[in-house]
Design an enzyme around this catalytic site. Structure first.
Site, mmCIF file in Angstrom:
data_model
loop_
_atom_site.group_PDB
_atom_site.id
_atom_site.type_symbol
_atom_site.label_atom_id
_atom_site.label_comp_id
_atom_site.label_asym_id
_atom_site.label_seq_id
_atom_site.Cartn_x
_atom_site.Cartn_y
_atom_site.Cartn_z
ATOM 1 N N TYR A 112 1.144 1.222 13.965
ATOM 2 C CA TYR A 112 1.970 2.145 13.191
ATOM 3 C C TYR A 112 1.481 3.577 13.284
ATOM 4 C CZ TYR A 112 -1.465 1.248 9.409
ATOM 5 O OH TYR A 112 -2.605 1.098 8.661
ATOM 6 N N LYS A 147 5.722 5.862 7.593
ATOM 7 C CA LYS A 147 5.159 4.981 8.621
ATOM 8 C C LYS A 147 6.259 4.483 9.551
ATOM 9 C CE LYS A 147 1.536 3.286 5.552
ATOM 10 N NZ LYS A 147 0.989 2.117 4.839
ATOM 11 N N ASP A 177 -6.234 -5.938 -2.132
ATOM 12 C CA ASP A 177 -4.864 -6.432 -2.283
ATOM 13 C C ASP A 177 -4.755 -7.466 -3.404
ATOM 14 O OD1 ASP A 177 -4.203 -4.715 -0.256
ATOM 15 O OD2 ASP A 177 -4.064 -6.259 1.282
ATOM 16 N N HIS A 215 0.807 -1.215 0.000
ATOM 17 C CA HIS A 215 0.000 0.000 0.000
ATOM 18 C C HIS A 215 0.844 1.270 0.000
ATOM 19 C CE1 HIS A 215 -3.085 -2.596 2.389
ATOM 20 N NE2 HIS A 215 -3.132 -2.862 1.098
#
Length: 181
Positions: free
Chosen positions: A131, A71, A168, A62
């Site tokens: 995250y 991140k 995905d 992603h």
């Protein structure tokens, strides 16, 4: 905190100093001043996320083409293989990937800066993945690169087919994906 740049130097593995005894453990999971010294720039985290996934769930690869997110990722329960793919066309490492094993046991964290696609696969019965992001989630700008893109040839360290979301499963090969300049 020990900081180790990976084969793509912008992606950094962080190992916190652990303090523990028979009662348990303590570690500082984030310190802004120290983190900015490690990455060499100001960073403003605006969102914290927490996901739980079952074994063989693969999330990724992603990224957000606008409002890109840096991140800082870690695992609070279980173990994952975490992957970052450089999708900055001007980068000498464009199209290359790096990975790190993140687990509740090792307490390692990975800094994945803006300009990278990111994903992970769960290697234990389940994992809880935490995250911080440098920009807000913007679903209209989210993109997905195919986890099994042959040009990337990522070794996900799993034997069985991964469990994927519809998004995905529909990821594009890198050569068709929108990337950064």
């Amino acid at each position: 905190m020990k900081a180790t740049p990976l084969a793509i130097a912008d992606v950094i593995l962080l190992e916190p100093a652990m303090f523990g005894d028979e009662r348990g453990f303590f570690f500082e999971s984030f310190n802004l001043r120290q983190f900015e010294e490690i990455v060499g720039r100001k960073v403003n985290f605006v969102q914290d996320n927490h996901s739980r996934s079952a074994k063989n769930v693969l999330r990724g690869l992603h990224y957000q083409i606008h409002q890109p997110q840096g991140k800082l990722v870690r695992v609070a329960c279980g173990k994952v293989l975490d992957v970052a793919v450089d999708i900055r066309r001007s980068s000498p490492t464009f199209g290359r990937w790096v990975s790190a094993m993140l687990s509740a046991e090792n307490k390692h964290q990975l800094w994945v800066p803006e300009g990278f696609a990111h994903g992970f696969v769960v290697l234990t019965d389940h994992a809880e993945f935490l995250y911080k992001t440098t920009d807000y989630y913007a679903p209209t700008h989210e993109r997905c690169i195919a986890w099994d893109d042959a040009t990337l040839a990522i070794d996900w360290l799993i034997q069985d087919a991964p469990v994927l979301s519809a998004k995905d499963a529909g990821g594009l090969p890198l050569h068709q994906a929108e990337t950064f300049a």
